[in-house]
Scaffold this active site. Structure first.
Site, PDB file in Angstrom:
ATOM      1  CE  LYS A  31       0.999   1.256   4.401  1.00 14.53           C
ATOM      2  NZ  LYS A  31       1.437   2.262   4.751  1.00 14.53           N
ATOM      3  CG  ASP A 162      -0.214  -0.368   8.466  1.00 20.54           C
ATOM      4  OD1 ASP A 162      -1.006   0.708   8.605  1.00 20.54           O
ATOM      5  OD2 ASP A 162       1.013  -0.158   8.322  1.00 20.54           O
TER       6      ASP A 162
END
Length: 324
Positions: A31, A162
């Site tokens: 990401k 995350d």
């Protein structure tokens, strides 16, 4: 997906189901952060966050393989391409994910995990979190445990802030520690140039520096994602999106690693719409208009010696999914 559910458990869990496949292969993305607003740390020491994640086409692959019936029922991990910077014991999030799922679902069966890494290590792009998400999905399928998306997300949040995002991928807003994730509509394809550094940055150190830099003024509070940013994503407009890229941790990262400012400036001089530090760094991500611009930016950065290497990736891509 905006609410994480608890994994059902009790003193007498139902006997685990066993999938029929000998192996299950799952891909999960790394990401970048398009937006990151950081508040003052709470009593627990954690900083509240508001962030926008976007999943990029840097894909981690986990293959969960059933162990021979005569072998010890262990959870093991092997790297497809050995790398001394990547642990293969319980320090690896993928191994911890498999153990957590086994405990939560009452599974006694072991698994061999084969990991192919494509997300740079220690680059702030959540490669380890993608590995954990992929391991959860792969072992859930291999063992036939039948946990749903909310239950997997709850386990993911226990592994790290995350980890829930790579389960859903695409573009999403994260709140809390970044682990309360809600999908965000985004049209079109975005082109990114990723500038990597040989030497990583410690995330706790970046947050400490953020606190130091914030100490002279009022305590920072998290800001919501600007409507102009969500409108740009809905419209699929990279130029409009570029104007609203934001990272509260960038000043702290640049204070610790001043050379990153040169990477940002050069990328923008070479034609990037905007370049920022992604997350806690040290990776710099540059949003570009098209492939030709990406080539110019990469050429300038590669020739500069300011970064160890560059990549071109497109986004957004899907979250963790079984393939093959």
């Amino acid at each position: 997906m905006s609410h994480l559910h608890s994994v059902p458990c009790g003193p007498d869990p139902a006997p685990p189901r066993s999938g029929s496949a000998a192996s299950v292969r799952v891909e999960a993305p790394g990401k970048v952060n398009l937006f990151l607003s950081v508040g003052a740390p709470g009593p627990d020491g954690y900083h509240p966050l508001t962030t926008v994640f976007q999943a990029v086409r840097l894909i981690e692959t986990i293959t969960a393989r059933r162990q021979p019936s005569q072998s010890r029922q262990d959870i093991t991990l092997t790297l497809e391409e050995p790398d001394g910077a990547v642990p293969t014991d319980e320090a690896n999030l993928a191994v911890r994910a498999a153990h957590l799922l086994a405990r939560a679902a009452g599974v006694s069966e072991g698994v061999d995990l084969l990991l192919r890494k494509r997300v740079p290590v220690a680059g702030g792009m959540a490669g380890g979190s993608a590995d954990a998400a992929a391991a959860l999905v792969a072992c859930n399928a291999l063992w036939g445990t039948g946990l749903g998306p909310g239950e997997l997300a709850a386990l993911a949040a226990q592994l790290g802030a995350d980890v829930p995002f790579p389960l859903i991928g695409s573009t999403a807003v994260g709140h809390g520690r970044g682990d309360l994730v809600t999908p965000l509509m985004a049209r079109g394809t975005y082109q990114w140039v990723i500038a990597l550094q040989e030497r990583g940055l410690s995330t706790p150190e970046v947050f400490r520096r953020f606190d130091d830099l914030s100490g002279a003024g009022p305590a920072p509070s998290t800001q919501e994602v600007p409507e102009a940013m969500t409108a740009a994503l809905r419209a699929g407009d990279p130029r409009a999106l570029a104007a609203h890229l934001h990272n509260d941790l960038q000043a702290a990262a640049l204070d610790l690693r001043p050379e990153l400012a040169g990477v940002i400036a050069l990328a923008e001089r070479a034609g990037a719409l905007r370049a920022i530090v992604s997350g806690s760094g040290p990776t710099v991500v540059a949003l570009v208009q098209d492939a030709a611009c990406a080539q110019r930016v990469r050429r300038a950065l590669d020739a500069s010696g300011l970064c160890s290497r560059t990549l071109r990736v497109d986004a957004p891509v899907a979250g963790a999914r079984v393939v093959g």
